[in-house]
Design an enzyme around this catalytic site. Structure first.
Site, PDB file in Angstrom:
ATOM      1  N   GLU A 296      85.023 -76.748  69.485  1.00 35.28           N
ATOM      2  CA  GLU A 296      84.578 -77.629  68.592  1.00 35.28           C
ATOM      3  C   GLU A 296      83.188 -77.435  68.630  1.00 35.28           C
ATOM      4  O   GLU A 296      82.468 -76.888  69.142  1.00 35.28           O
ATOM      5  CB  GLU A 296      84.748 -79.081  69.455  1.00 35.28           C
ATOM      6  N   ILE A 297      82.861 -77.660  67.213  1.00 33.97           N
ATOM      7  CA  ILE A 297      81.288 -77.454  66.865  1.00 33.97           C
ATOM      8  C   ILE A 297      80.851 -78.870  66.266  1.00 33.97           C
ATOM      9  O   ILE A 297      81.460 -79.235  65.312  1.00 33.97           O
ATOM     10  CB  ILE A 297      81.047 -76.279  65.888  1.00 33.97           C
TER      11      ILE A 297
END
Ligand SMILES: *[C@@H]1O[C@H](CO)[C@@H](O)[C@H](O)[C@H]1NC(C)=O
Length: 432
Positions: A296-297
């Site tokens: 995830e960013i």
């Protein structure tokens, strides 16, 4: 051959229903079909006239090594015993990204990190390493919970063969990643995080700063792979979130529609479908499609905000993180669907990434590899770069480009539909 009905069955040949009854049945059937149509149309995703989420770049960039950075950290939850796998991930990410951008890495553990672990990470990270102990109360049963009942339920889930659900620590982890992660003291000073895990591979050079691009384009959440959740891990999760959505009057976003599978049962029977606990109060269900959360960013402020934390605290109080095995990917995804418009979510389709058996790997961009770049070009393993292909968007990816994705695209297509331009019918009847 002539089939003769025995005399006893002769009455079957006569019409059993009167004309009026047949007409009434026909009208009812048409009405039911029309009602089903109207109901399912409510969940038809309205596609935009232009793409709302394009790749940030479709070829190698000259890494902007002197440009300002975002306030961001790369974060890994990891045990001392996973040092080898953790090093593999860190080396892969340093080689493909962080040797140009030097973001700090924050390592989280529910036990103190060993000297060896810290030394190895100090040596392997170019932007510095921080080692943080997760507070006990954020890695244990909530205080109000009946621990014996929860432990019994966890054992039962294990016996039922629900994936990872027999391990108490896995439940703590899912709960932690669903909510407490975001409010950690250790992450308070950051605005963005990039979640990584031990034993994953990055296959392409990431020659731009994804945090800067996320901020510049006003994105909240970035993912790589989307999958179907195991229904037995979260029988009541969708109902809980859907009820919360209704109670708080959140409008139905296109992203939410993309996640829901409307029921094909006609009114009034549809509402009886809500007796099934996996369905919402209207009888509809979740497609189980979600963003896989080991990559995830994303924007920490979104997850620290009142809307998300309010939902998390509500979910936590239901006990579902222990009486079922709600995954953080499922919780994140449904929350994003409830709270965000589709253009806030970014698919990093230009990134090569693998976790377990699941991967994504784009073909390399034709003519976009910047062979002349001194900064990019210092990679000694260049012989493993795969060929460039028409339509490729990768930067120096190390996969062959023939198979770019696993698992088909069912969930990916579904979740990306609200941000994908509607195809135009050509006059020749084809579709482009
Ligand atoms: C790792 O680096 C930190 C900060 O740079 C330092 O305080 C710590 O002593 C180092 N640990 C080891 C084991 O090298």
């Amino acid at each position: 051959m002539i089939v003769r009905f025995p005399r006893a069955f002769a009455h079957f040949r006569k019409p059993r229903l009167s004309r009026t009854t047949r007409l009434a049945l026909l009208v009812l059937t048409i009405a039911a079909l029309a009602e089903i149509y109207v109901h399912t149309r409510q969940f038809a995703v309205r596609q935009p006239t232009r793409n709302l989420d394009e790749p940030f770049y479709t070829s190698c960039q000259e890494p902007a090594v002197d440009a300002p950075r975002e306030n961001a950290a790369i974060v890994m939850l990891v045990r001392n015993s996973e040092l080898e796998g953790a090093l593999k991930t860190v080396h892969s990410l340093e080689r493909h990204f962080n040797r140009w951008f030097h973001y700090p890495m924050v390592f989280l553990n529910d036990e103190p990190f060993s000297y060896d672990f810290q030394r190895a990470m100090n040596e392997s990270t170019s932007g510095g390493a921080r080692f943080e102990l997760i507070p006990k109360e954020e890695w244990s049963f909530p205080e109000w919970m009946d621990e014996r009942a929860a432990t019994k339920s966890i054992a039962a889930q294990g016996r039922a063969g629900i994936m990872y659900a027999g391990m108490e620590s896995y439940h703590h982890m899912c709960r932690f990643y669903s909510g407490k992660f975001y409010t950690l003291e250790a992450l308070r000073d950051y605005k963005w995080y990039w979640r990584i895990e031990p034993d994953v591979d990055f296959y392409c050079s990431i020659s731009y700063d994804p945090f800067v691009e996320m901020a510049r384009r006003d994105k909240v959440y970035g993912f790589t792979i989307s999958l179907i959740e195991g229904a037995d891990t979260c029988p009541t999760l969708f109902r809980q979130i859907s009820d919360w959505k209704e109670k708080h009057g959140y409008r139905t976003t296109e992203l939410w529609k993309a996640m829901v599978s409307p029921s094909w049962v006609p009114w009034p029977f549809r509402s009886m479908m809500s007796w099934f606990r996996a369905r919402d109060s209207k009888g509809d269900s979740w497609s189980l499609c979600h963003y896989w959360s080991n990559f995830e960013i994303a924007d920490l402020d979104f997850f620290r905000g009142q809307d998300y934390q309010g939902l998390f605290n509500h979910l936590d109080r239901t006990g579902g993180f222990y009486y079922e095995r709600w995954g953080d990917a499922a919780v994140h995804s449904l929350a994003l669907g409830m709270l965000l418009d589709p253009e806030k979510v970014h698919h990093f389709e230009d990134l090569g990434y693998r976790h377990d058996f699941f991967f994504q790997c784009p073909a390399n961009a034709q003519g976009g590899q910047r062979w002349e770049s001194q900064v990019l070009g210092s990679d000694p393993t260049y012989t493993s770069w795969s060929p460039e292909r028409p339509g490729g968007i990768g930067c120096r990816c190390e996969c062959d480009g023939a198979v770019t994705r696993n698992m088909g695209n069912y969930c990916l297509d579904r979740l990306k539909k609200p941000s994908t331009k509607k195809l135009v019918e050509s006059t020749r009847g084809g579709v482009w």
